[in-house]
Design a protein around this motif. Sequence first.
Motif, PDB file in Angstrom:
ATOM      1  N   LEU A  69       0.828  -1.202   0.000  1.00 35.33           N
ATOM      2  CA  LEU A  69       0.000   0.000   0.000  1.00 35.33           C
ATOM      3  C   LEU A  69       0.869   1.261   0.000  1.00 35.33           C
ATOM      4  CD1 LEU A  69      -2.918   1.073   0.191  1.00 35.33           C
ATOM      5  CD2 LEU A  69      -2.636   1.063   2.673  1.00 35.33           C
ATOM      6  N   LEU A  70       1.934   1.244   0.761  1.00 34.61           N
ATOM      7  CA  LEU A  70       2.828   2.405   0.792  1.00 34.61           C
ATOM      8  C   LEU A  70       3.544   2.596  -0.545  1.00 34.61           C
ATOM      9  CD1 LEU A  70       4.350   2.076   4.347  1.00 34.61           C
ATOM     10  CD2 LEU A  70       2.706   3.764   3.541  1.00 34.61           C
ATOM     11  N   ARG A  71       3.824   1.523  -1.237  1.00 33.33           N
ATOM     12  CA  ARG A  71       4.505   1.623  -2.537  1.00 33.33           C
ATOM     13  C   ARG A  71       3.551   2.148  -3.608  1.00 33.33           C
ATOM     14  NH1 ARG A  71       9.170   2.680  -4.582  1.00 33.33           N
ATOM     15  NH2 ARG A  71       9.574   1.588  -6.502  1.00 33.33           N
ATOM     16  N   VAL A  72       2.271   1.761  -3.483  1.00 33.34           N
ATOM     17  CA  VAL A  72       1.296   2.132  -4.502  1.00 33.34           C
ATOM     18  C   VAL A  72       0.792   3.553  -4.314  1.00 33.34           C
ATOM     19  CG1 VAL A  72      -1.032   1.592  -5.374  1.00 33.34           C
ATOM     20  CG2 VAL A  72       0.583  -0.243  -4.911  1.00 33.34           C
ATOM     21  N   LEU A  73       0.644   4.002  -3.078  1.00 34.37           N
ATOM     22  CA  LEU A  73       0.106   5.338  -2.831  1.00 34.37           C
ATOM     23  C   LEU A  73       1.049   6.408  -3.373  1.00 34.37           C
ATOM     24  CD1 LEU A  73      -1.256   5.144   0.821  1.00 34.37           C
ATOM     25  CD2 LEU A  73      -2.567   5.295  -1.277  1.00 34.37           C
ATOM     26  N   PRO A  74       0.506   7.340  -4.134  1.00 35.57           N
ATOM     27  CA  PRO A  74       1.374   8.410  -4.645  1.00 35.57           C
ATOM     28  C   PRO A  74       1.526   9.525  -3.608  1.00 35.57           C
ATOM     29  CG  PRO A  74      -0.821   8.654  -5.554  1.00 35.57           C
ATOM     30  CD  PRO A  74      -0.831   7.404  -4.703  1.00 35.57           C
ATOM     31  N   PHE A  75       2.749   9.905  -3.327  1.00 35.87           N
ATOM     32  CA  PHE A  75       3.031  11.016  -2.427  1.00 35.87           C
ATOM     33  C   PHE A  75       3.817  12.058  -3.225  1.00 35.87           C
ATOM     34  CE2 PHE A  75       2.855   7.422   0.664  1.00 35.87           C
ATOM     35  CZ  PHE A  75       1.718   7.836   1.329  1.00 35.87           C
ATOM     36  N   ALA A  85       0.839  10.891   6.480  1.00 32.41           N
ATOM     37  CA  ALA A  85      -0.042   9.751   6.187  1.00 32.41           C
ATOM     38  C   ALA A  85       0.686   8.424   6.380  1.00 32.41           C
ATOM     39  CB  ALA A  85      -0.587   9.860   4.764  1.00 32.41           C
ATOM     40  N   VAL A  86       1.959   8.387   6.071  1.00 31.86           N
ATOM     41  CA  VAL A  86       2.742   7.157   6.258  1.00 31.86           C
ATOM     42  C   VAL A  86       2.885   6.850   7.738  1.00 31.86           C
ATOM     43  CG1 VAL A  86       5.004   6.103   5.912  1.00 31.86           C
ATOM     44  CG2 VAL A  86       3.949   7.433   4.081  1.00 31.86           C
ATOM     45  N   LEU A  89      -0.390   5.570   8.912  1.00 31.31           N
ATOM     46  CA  LEU A  89      -0.643   4.230   8.383  1.00 31.31           C
ATOM     47  C   LEU A  89       0.201   3.180   9.098  1.00 31.31           C
ATOM     48  CD1 LEU A  89      -2.252   2.764   6.199  1.00 31.31           C
ATOM     49  CD2 LEU A  89      -0.298   3.069   4.688  1.00 31.31           C
TER      50      LEU A  89
END
Length: 125
Positions: A69-75, A85-86, A89
Amino acid sequence: MGAESVPRREVVTGRPRPSDRTTVPRPAPSPEPPPRVDDTVRKVMRQQLRAGLIATALLAALLGLLPVLLRVLPFPGTASRVPPAVWLLLGVAPYPVLLAIGAWYVRRAERNEAGSTAPAPVERP
């Protein structure tokens, strides 16, 4: 000193065995079969194993997907600092999941044990 009789030393490791001439009375066989506690215990063990495997699979799936999820979410624009947010999470989100799965497992285990209470085996004199 040499005239005194010294008692023989014996090592005792258990109850004395009856001699060959004495017979040990054996209990008479009971007409009704004993209750099958083994089947009940096996059933409870199977249910507890199933609940444990489900809880483990849920934890592995939900917490194992956090890195994905952290890899997919765009920041966007966060090259040098980690967005809040990280931190939320990783630092907050797993704990309600852990508590919910733990509470579910405890309720399931208590229900399994309460639902399969077997009568205690009766000892016959």
